[in-house]
Motif scaffolding. Structure first.
Motif, PDB file in Angstrom:
ATOM      1  N   UNK A   5       0.796  -1.222   0.000  1.00 14.20           N
ATOM      2  CA  UNK A   5       0.000   0.000   0.000  1.00 14.20           C
ATOM      3  C   UNK A   5       0.836   1.284   0.000  1.00 14.20           C
ATOM      4  N   UNK A   6       2.078   1.200   0.436  1.00  8.39           N
ATOM      5  CA  UNK A   6       2.861   2.423   0.584  1.00  8.39           C
ATOM      6  C   UNK A   6       3.347   2.932  -0.771  1.00  8.39           C
ATOM      7  N   UNK A   7       3.069   4.190  -1.072  1.00 11.32           N
ATOM      8  CA  UNK A   7       3.551   4.841  -2.284  1.00 11.32           C
ATOM      9  C   UNK A   7       4.823   5.616  -1.940  1.00 11.32           C
ATOM     10  N   UNK A   8       5.950   5.162  -2.445  1.00  5.53           N
ATOM     11  CA  UNK A   8       7.230   5.759  -2.089  1.00  5.53           C
ATOM     12  C   UNK A   8       7.338   7.199  -2.583  1.00  5.53           C
ATOM     13  N   UNK A   9       7.864   8.048  -1.744  1.00  2.00           N
ATOM     14  CA  UNK A   9       8.073   9.444  -2.119  1.00  2.00           C
ATOM     15  C   UNK A   9       9.230   9.588  -3.093  1.00  2.00           C
ATOM     16  N   UNK A  10      10.320   8.824  -2.861  1.00  2.00           N
ATOM     17  CA  UNK A  10      11.560   8.965  -3.629  1.00  2.00           C
ATOM     18  C   UNK A  10      12.043   7.573  -4.040  1.00  2.00           C
ATOM     19  N   UNK A  11      11.420   6.943  -5.037  1.00  2.00           N
ATOM     20  CA  UNK A  11      11.756   5.555  -5.396  1.00  2.00           C
ATOM     21  C   UNK A  11      13.235   5.286  -5.651  1.00  2.00           C
ATOM     22  N   UNK A  65      22.023  13.011   1.089  1.00  2.00           N
ATOM     23  CA  UNK A  65      21.348  11.729   1.291  1.00  2.00           C
ATOM     24  C   UNK A  65      20.533  11.754   2.571  1.00  2.00           C
ATOM     25  N   UNK A  66      21.099  12.272   3.662  1.00  2.00           N
ATOM     26  CA  UNK A  66      20.382  12.322   4.943  1.00  2.00           C
ATOM     27  C   UNK A  66      19.088  13.120   4.801  1.00  2.00           C
ATOM     28  N   UNK A  67      19.139  14.224   4.068  1.00  2.00           N
ATOM     29  CA  UNK A  67      17.937  15.035   3.875  1.00  2.00           C
ATOM     30  C   UNK A  67      16.870  14.245   3.106  1.00  2.00           C
ATOM     31  N   UNK A  71      13.167  12.928   4.473  1.00  2.00           N
ATOM     32  CA  UNK A  71      11.927  13.259   3.762  1.00  2.00           C
ATOM     33  C   UNK A  71      11.093  11.998   3.516  1.00  2.00           C
ATOM     34  N   UNK A  72      11.761  10.886   3.158  1.00  2.00           N
ATOM     35  CA  UNK A  72      11.049   9.625   2.930  1.00  2.00           C
ATOM     36  C   UNK A  72      10.419   9.120   4.220  1.00  2.00           C
TER      37      UNK A  72
END
Length: 261
Positions: A5-11, A65-67, A71-72
């Motif tokens: 169900x989860x739609x990834x923010x940043x695939x 990368x940490x940012x 966000x994800x």
């Protein structure tokens, strides 16, 4: 259910790329992996920072990368989806396997970068099998939430791991340093605690049996990525939790690092 169900923010974030790593980390792991005859002494000259006895710190991830990673995580936490506890000690956090980070990110991270590094630093804890499984999770320390449901620190403990990597992802916070004592079962007359102060993207690596804890943060929120790495050849001989020889039964896959071999 989460992965369905989860739609990834940043695939693209879910596939490990060397651009995520700090140049110092790439230099350290390249020595471990590509040098003809790498030695612990040579490696320690590159790492150069020992926080406590056999506890080392070095940059791991870039700020960018940490940012993106935060966000994800924020995107996932805002959704009404089930969320497992990261471990039996922390109330708040995220299991990275639930989000789908294992296959193309964490497995490669452990096998190609952390295993060669750990084999030089802790050969007695990697065994003949190497670090062949892991449990990776996010722990969250939040001084702004309700105290009965959020963590602000963690008392002295040891990990269910042979080797642990702990990397701060950041956010804004005050205090909350990590501290290290002695190895599990070691008693000294004048115990001393060694503090470690988190920096965004910087990791600290240590033996799982090394007693440690996290002081309370006094303001803000901190996210850390924790990788507990396990060696089946070590665990099949001695359980790291109870120090007893385990009775092994046939099992397909992994169960806290044990295998049927």
């Amino acid at each position: 259910m989460v992965q369905k169900l989860y739609q990834r923010l940043d695939p693209p974030l879910y596939t490990l790329d060397e651009s995520y790593f700090h140049s110092d980390f790439l230099r350290i792991t390249k020595y471990c992996r590509d040098e003809l005859s790498p030695t612990m002494e040579g490696l320690l000259q590159i790492i150069s920072k020992e926080e406590a006895s056999r506890v080392y710190s070095f940059p791991v991830f870039t700020d960018e990368f940490c940012r993106r990673f935060l966000d994800e995580l924020d995107h996932f936490e805002r959704l009404d989806l089930p969320k497992g506890r990261p471990n039996t000690m922390n109330n708040t956090g995220i299991l990275l396997a639930e989000l789908g980070f294992d296959d193309h990110f964490m497995n490669r991270f452990r096998e190609h970068y952390l295993q060669p590094l750990s084999a030089l630093l802790y050969p007695e804890w990697t065994g003949s099998s190497g670090l062949d499984s892991h449990r990776s999770h996010i722990v969250t320390y939040d001084a702004t939430g309700p105290t009965d449901r959020t963590d602000v620190g963690l008392s002295t403990h040891f990990d269910n791991a042979e080797v642990t990597l702990n990397v701060s992802l950041g956010k804004e916070y005050s205090d909350g340093e990590l501290y290290f004592g002695e190895m599990k079962g070691v008693v000294v007359s004048n115990p001393r605690l060694y503090p470690y102060y988190h920096k965004i993207g910087r990791g600290v690596i240590h033996r799982g049996q090394h007693m440690h804890g996290a002081m309370d943060i006094t303001d803000g929120t901190r996210y850390n990525i924790i990788v507990w790495m396990r060696s089946s050849s070590v665990r099949n001989k001695l359980c790291p939790r109870c120090d007893q020889s385990p009775t092994l039964i046939p099992f397909e896959g992994y169960g806290d690092g044990f295998t049927k071999q």
